[in-house]
Design an enzyme around this catalytic site. Structure first.
Site, mmCIF file in Angstrom:
data_model
loop_
_atom_site.group_PDB
_atom_site.id
_atom_site.type_symbol
_atom_site.label_atom_id
_atom_site.label_comp_id
_atom_site.label_asym_id
_atom_site.label_seq_id
_atom_site.Cartn_x
_atom_site.Cartn_y
_atom_site.Cartn_z
ATOM 1 N N TYR A 142 9.107 -21.252 -5.002
ATOM 2 C CA TYR A 142 9.753 -20.818 -3.761
ATOM 3 C C TYR A 142 9.065 -19.596 -3.165
ATOM 4 O O TYR A 142 9.158 -19.353 -1.966
ATOM 5 C CB TYR A 142 11.220 -20.464 -4.029
ATOM 6 C CG TYR A 142 12.188 -21.608 -3.927
ATOM 7 C CD1 TYR A 142 12.085 -22.718 -4.762
ATOM 8 C CD2 TYR A 142 13.234 -21.571 -3.013
ATOM 9 C CE1 TYR A 142 12.987 -23.755 -4.680
ATOM 10 C CE2 TYR A 142 14.144 -22.605 -2.926
ATOM 11 C CZ TYR A 142 14.018 -23.698 -3.753
ATOM 12 O OH TYR A 142 14.914 -24.716 -3.667
ATOM 13 N N LYS A 191 9.023 -27.806 -17.854
ATOM 14 C CA LYS A 191 8.127 -28.971 -17.858
ATOM 15 C C LYS A 191 6.868 -28.550 -18.602
ATOM 16 O O LYS A 191 5.748 -28.620 -18.095
ATOM 17 C CB LYS A 191 7.847 -29.391 -16.398
ATOM 18 C CG LYS A 191 7.064 -30.682 -16.244
ATOM 19 C CD LYS A 191 7.831 -31.932 -16.626
ATOM 20 C CE LYS A 191 6.902 -33.147 -16.601
ATOM 21 N NZ LYS A 191 7.538 -34.354 -17.174
ATOM 22 N N ASP A 223 12.644 -33.687 -16.648
ATOM 23 C CA ASP A 223 12.928 -35.109 -16.386
ATOM 24 C C ASP A 223 14.004 -35.611 -17.344
ATOM 25 O O ASP A 223 14.949 -36.294 -16.952
ATOM 26 C CB ASP A 223 11.650 -35.966 -16.441
ATOM 27 C CG ASP A 223 10.768 -35.678 -17.647
ATOM 28 O OD1 ASP A 223 11.038 -34.705 -18.373
ATOM 29 O OD2 ASP A 223 9.803 -36.443 -17.863
ATOM 30 N N ASP A 247 17.509 -25.704 -8.483
ATOM 31 C CA ASP A 247 17.966 -26.203 -7.177
ATOM 32 C C ASP A 247 18.350 -27.673 -7.314
ATOM 33 O O ASP A 247 19.425 -28.097 -6.883
ATOM 34 C CB ASP A 247 16.832 -26.038 -6.154
ATOM 35 C CG ASP A 247 17.216 -26.552 -4.778
ATOM 36 O OD1 ASP A 247 18.340 -26.241 -4.333
ATOM 37 O OD2 ASP A 247 16.414 -27.269 -4.157
ATOM 38 N N ASP A 251 22.425 -29.502 -7.797
ATOM 39 C CA ASP A 251 22.977 -30.514 -6.883
ATOM 40 C C ASP A 251 23.402 -31.755 -7.667
ATOM 41 O O ASP A 251 24.450 -32.350 -7.395
ATOM 42 C CB ASP A 251 21.929 -30.947 -5.843
ATOM 43 C CG ASP A 251 22.009 -30.138 -4.553
ATOM 44 O OD1 ASP A 251 22.399 -28.957 -4.640
ATOM 45 O OD2 ASP A 251 21.686 -30.677 -3.482
HETATM 46 C C1 IPM Z 1 20.390 -23.825 -2.408
HETATM 47 C C2 IPM Z 1 19.762 -24.341 -1.149
HETATM 48 C C3 IPM Z 1 18.618 -23.418 -0.763
HETATM 49 C C4 IPM Z 1 17.602 -23.455 -1.892
HETATM 50 C C5 IPM Z 1 17.956 -23.700 0.583
HETATM 51 C C6 IPM Z 1 18.961 -23.705 1.712
HETATM 52 C C7 IPM Z 1 16.850 -22.759 0.886
HETATM 53 O O1 IPM Z 1 19.357 -25.652 -1.323
HETATM 54 O O2 IPM Z 1 20.883 -22.680 -2.393
HETATM 55 O O3 IPM Z 1 20.413 -24.549 -3.393
HETATM 56 O O4 IPM Z 1 16.750 -24.343 -1.938
HETATM 57 O O5 IPM Z 1 17.659 -22.571 -2.755
HETATM 58 MG MG MG Z 2 19.936 -26.510 -3.184
#
Ligand code: IPM
Ligand code: MG
Length: 358
Positions: A142, A191, A223, A247, A251
């Site tokens: 990032y 990884k 993975d 990240d 999710d």
């Molecule tokens: C998160 C989001 C952010 C990230 C984006 C909006 C930059 O997806 O906080 O998980 O990738 O960190």
């Molecule tokens: Mg995110």
């Protein structure tokens, strides 16, 4: 006591869920005798529209000088074609960097009442799971060197994943500290079968683990980890990982809880802590008043707990959410077919009622 909070409502559903959360905070303030003062500042697409940049210096200054930052979400289709450094997402990345927020805590657990919203079979989930993702937040790909250059194959773009021992060490310490407060198990995800940066990550995590002999440490390739969280989420306690892997995995884990609209997060480090839902700005439902405010409200509870040390107040919010879910109240994202769907405002009212009653 008076507490100063910088408020960044942001874009999309950000303002809706933050407004709900402020109502909850005010009610908690009334109930427990605190005053929460808010300074609202712009960041993200809305800041770009006003200032021509997603993260104006004035916003950074207000956040720095507050005791905590409450953030909704940034981003939206409207700003998708802007160059990278003007995109709304830069605001959130910039805030993380400017405030030194290297540790992102994302708790993923299954509320009993939402078991049926979990896409996994009951025999896998059993009586639920409780995973704390500890994501490194100011390093890795990032924030690595990036660029685009002309080559014989046309343009070539690159983003470099790099980690220093210092960066790994400090996030590993947070991971182990959290594990000590929980079930004393830490899974470090990397990884290292392919990436040099992951090999240094793993070696450094092992070194740090020597300070925490009580914590059981294991390692997993990313993975495999992405498969294991679905195969058997109960095996995880603290999941420590890099910025990018965290990240993605957070999710994935959020879906196991029924909805991404349920997961809060805390970003901590050297400066003012920042609290935000893990979901994004959800442009498709923005302005419709149907967003689930729970992730943001739970983020505020994390703020009360981690920054202001207001444990009873945080517990009060969390148990109110639990109660509301047990009573069967649902926003669209967590409702089953045929169930009554509450709007953002209605859900907020129901939570407030429980807090008042409790
Ligand atoms: C998160 C989001 C952010 C990230 C984006 C909006 C930059 O997806 O906080 O998980 O990738 O960190
Ligand atoms: Mg995110």
């Amino acid at each position: 006591m008076e507490y100063n909070i910088a408020v960044v409502k942001g874009d999309g559903i950000g303002p809706e869920v933050v407004d709900s959360t402020i109502e909850i905070l005010d009610l908690i303030g009334e109930k427990f005798g605190h005053k929460f003062s808010y300074t609202e500042v712009l960041a993200g697409g809305c800041a770009y529209d006003v200032y021509g940049e997603p993260l104006p210096k004035s916003t950074i200054d207000v956040c720095r000088n507050s005791q905590a930052v409450l953030l909704g979400a940034v981003g939206g289709n409207k700003w998708d074609d802007l160059p990278g450094d003007k995109r709304p997402e830069r605001a959130i990345l910039g805030l993380r960097k400017e405030l030194g927020l290297f540790a992102n805590l994302r708790p993923g657990m299954l509320f009993k009442a939402l078991e049926e919203s979990c896409p996994l079979k009951a025999e896998i989930v059993g009586d639920g799971f409780d995973i704390l993702v500890v994501r490194e937040l100011t390093g890795g790909i990032y924030f690595g060197e990036r660029g685009i250059k002309d080559t014989e194959n046309g343009k070539t773009a690159y983003d470099i994943e790099s980690y220093s021992e210092m960066e790994v060490r400090r996030i590993a310490h947070i991971g182990f500290e959290m594990a000590m407060k929980r079930n004393k198990k830490l899974t470090s995800v990397d990884k290292s079968n392919v990436l040099e940066s992951s090999r240094l990550w793993r070696k450094t995590v092992i070194e740090v683990s020597k300070d925490y002999p009580e914590v059981e440490l294991n390692h997993m390739y990313v993975d495999n980890a992405s498969m294991q969280v679905i195969r058997n989420p109960k095996q995880f306690d603290v999941l420590l990982t890099t910025n990018l892997f965290g990240d993605i995995l957070s999710d994935e884990i959020s879906m196991l809880t029924g909805s991404i609209g349920m997961l809060p997060s805390a970003s901590l480090g050297t400066g003012t802590g920042l609290f935000e839902p893990i979901h994004g700005s959800a442009p498709d439902i923005a302005g419709k008043g149907i967003a689930n405010p729970i992730a943001t409200i739970l983020s505020a509870a994390m703020m009360l707990r981690f920054v202001f040390d207001l444990k009873a107040e945080a517990d009060c919010i969390e148990s109110a959410i639990d109660k509301v879910l047990n009573e069967g109240h649902r926003t669209g994202d967590i409702a089953k077919k045929g169930e009554k769907v509450l709007s953002t405002v209605e859900m907020t009212e129901v939570i407030k009622d429980v807090i008042k009653r409790g």
